[in-house]
Design an enzyme around this catalytic site. Sequence first.
Site, PDB file in Angstrom:
ATOM      1  N   ALA A  13       0.850  -1.245   0.070  1.00 58.57           N
ATOM      2  CA  ALA A  13       0.062  -0.158  -0.107  1.00 58.57           C
ATOM      3  C   ALA A  13       0.796   1.162   0.080  1.00 58.57           C
ATOM      4  O   ALA A  13       0.504   2.101  -0.854  1.00 58.57           O
ATOM      5  CB  ALA A  13      -0.960  -0.115   1.277  1.00 58.57           C
ATOM      6  N   GLU A  36      10.727   2.509   6.038  1.00 55.50           N
ATOM      7  CA  GLU A  36      10.479   1.159   6.202  1.00 55.50           C
ATOM      8  C   GLU A  36      11.649   0.472   7.281  1.00 55.50           C
ATOM      9  O   GLU A  36      12.539   0.697   7.233  1.00 55.50           O
ATOM     10  CB  GLU A  36      10.717   0.530   4.670  1.00 55.50           C
ATOM     11  CG  GLU A  36      10.669  -1.326   4.854  1.00 55.50           C
ATOM     12  CD  GLU A  36       9.456  -1.714   5.540  1.00 55.50           C
ATOM     13  OE1 GLU A  36       9.421  -2.464   6.452  1.00 55.50           O
ATOM     14  OE2 GLU A  36       8.311  -1.229   5.299  1.00 55.50           O
ATOM     15  N   CYS A  46       2.489 -12.617   0.366  1.00 55.62           N
ATOM     16  CA  CYS A  46       1.630 -13.991   0.362  1.00 55.62           C
ATOM     17  C   CYS A  46       2.530 -15.148  -0.500  1.00 55.62           C
ATOM     18  O   CYS A  46       1.873 -16.314  -0.589  1.00 55.62           O
ATOM     19  CB  CYS A  46       0.513 -13.524  -1.009  1.00 55.62           C
ATOM     20  SG  CYS A  46      -0.572 -12.350  -0.291  1.00 55.62           S
ATOM     21  N   ARG A  73      13.486   6.780  -8.822  1.00 59.80           N
ATOM     22  CA  ARG A  73      12.271   7.311  -9.143  1.00 59.80           C
ATOM     23  C   ARG A  73      11.974   8.575  -8.229  1.00 59.80           C
ATOM     24  O   ARG A  73      10.817   9.156  -8.147  1.00 59.80           O
ATOM     25  CB  ARG A  73      11.175   6.587  -9.331  1.00 59.80           C
ATOM     26  CG  ARG A  73      11.209   5.329 -10.299  1.00 59.80           C
ATOM     27  CD  ARG A  73      10.004   4.394 -10.354  1.00 59.80           C
ATOM     28  NE  ARG A  73       8.884   5.138 -11.074  1.00 59.80           N
ATOM     29  CZ  ARG A  73       7.779   5.322 -10.677  1.00 59.80           C
ATOM     30  NH1 ARG A  73       7.284   4.998  -9.295  1.00 59.80           N
ATOM     31  NH2 ARG A  73       6.795   5.914 -11.403  1.00 59.80           N
TER      32      ARG A  73
END
Length: 457
Positions: A13, A36, A46, A73
Site C-alpha cells: 500500500a 520502512e 503471500c 524514481r
Amino acid sequence: MTERLVVIGGDAAGMSAASQARRLKGPEELEIVAFERGHFSSYSACGIPYWVGGDVAGRDELIARSPEEHRARAIDLRMRTEVTEIDVPGRRVLARDLEAGTEAWTGFDKLVIATGARPRRPALPGIDAPGVHGVQTLDDGQALLDSLEGTRGRRAVVVGAGYIGVEMAEALLNRGYEVTLLHRGEQPMATLDPDMGALVHRALDGLGITTVASAEVTKILTGEDGRVRAVATDDAEYPADVVVLGMGVVPETTLAGAAGLPLGVYGGLLTDLAMRVRGHEDIWAGGDCVEVLDLVAGRERHVPLGTHANKHGQVIGANVGGDYATFPGVVGTAVSKVCDLEIARTGLREKDAREVGLRYVTVTVESTSRAGYYPGAAPMTVKMLAERRTGRLLGVQIVGREGAGKRVDIAAVALTAGMTVEAMTALDLGYAPPFSPVWDPVLIAARKATAAVRAGG
C-alpha cells in the site's frame, strides 16, 4: 512551493501510493519520503509459503521493486527506519534509524499510513523460544528457512489452520517434514462453513498431515538447549523441531491509536471512500492496517489481502497527486490451495449472515471442472447462500481440484453487482468441454438456490 509526502510503510500500500503520486507529480512539486523498518520493500508476503516450500526458487523473486529502484524514481525510501511517533497537530513524525540508533523528526504536508498487520502471537510460555516462527515478512521467511536448515529433526507443528497455516503445512510437507496442524475450530479453514471445511480436513488427512481440531495451545515446551521441543495443549503434547504460527493477524495501528486517529471495532483505521483517515484532510491510510466496507454485510471488516493493499495505494496516490479515486469496498474474496485441492470463498458464510440478521437459504452441489466425458475432469463442491425473500446472492464457497478455485470470481462479480441467484442463471459464461460442463458448477448452484428461494416463499 514543494509539498512533502511522508509514507510510513514500504510494502504494497505504501509504495503503491508513493509510486502513483510520483507519476502524477514530479519532484519539483512533491517531495516523497518513505520509512520502512525492515530490510525489503514492495514484496509479496503471500508468496512466502511457496518460497519456503520450494515452489519459488528464491527470495528475490518475491520482490517487485527494490529500494534502489524506488530511489531512482525520486522516492526517498529510508530502510531499517522505524517511525515511533506521529505528531498530528505538529504535522511531523519521529523516526528511528535501527542501525545507527539515532532519531529525528520529519515534517509532512501529507501523510500516508501503511503500517500493515502483525501476527497474532499469544503470550504463552515459550512462545519466543528459538524454533518458533511467524511468517509475516520476508525477514520472517528467511529466519524460518535458516531454522529449517539448522535443525536435525523433521517434525513440524503448525498452530492455526487458516490460509497461512494450511499453506505452511503444505510447504513443510514438501520439505520432508512430518506435519501436525493444530487449530481451535471444529474444522480447518474457519473462513469456510464447517461442512466445507470438512472437505479440506479430509484432503489434509489424505496427504498425511495430522490435523487436530479443538486444540487450544497452552505452552511451548523447550529442551535443555532452550530450543522448542514440543507444543502443549490442555490434553496432549506434540513433539516439534520447528513451530510455525499461523493464527491470523491484527491491524498494526499502535502508532495511529497513540496519535488519536480513529480506529474501528477490529482495531483498524477508519477511512472514507478516498482512503482518507476520517476527520483528517491530509492523512490517508491503506493496506492491512485499515478496515474496509463489506459490500454484502454493509459493515466494516478487517480483510488483510495484498490485492486490496495495492488498490488502496493506487487510490491514495491518485488523491495525493491531485487526481480523484475511490475504493468502494470488498466482498471478501479469497483463494488458496493445499497441494492440488483448491479452496475459495467470497461473500458471507452462514455465521456471517446470521450475525447481520439476514435470513437465507443454502444449497450445495457436486459437479466437475470440465465436461464429465473429457479427460481430466475433476470433482468440485459448490456451496451457495442466497437471501430468503429477495434471492440476492450472499456468498459462495468452492472446494475442488484443478479449475475450481478461480471460479469464485464469477460469484465475486455477481456479489459486487448485487445480482440475484435467478439473474445469475442467465450469465453468458464461456463453454467448451475442456473448460466446463454445459452448465458451469456455479450456475448449477444458482439454479438450485433459485428453486430454494422460491420454495421458501
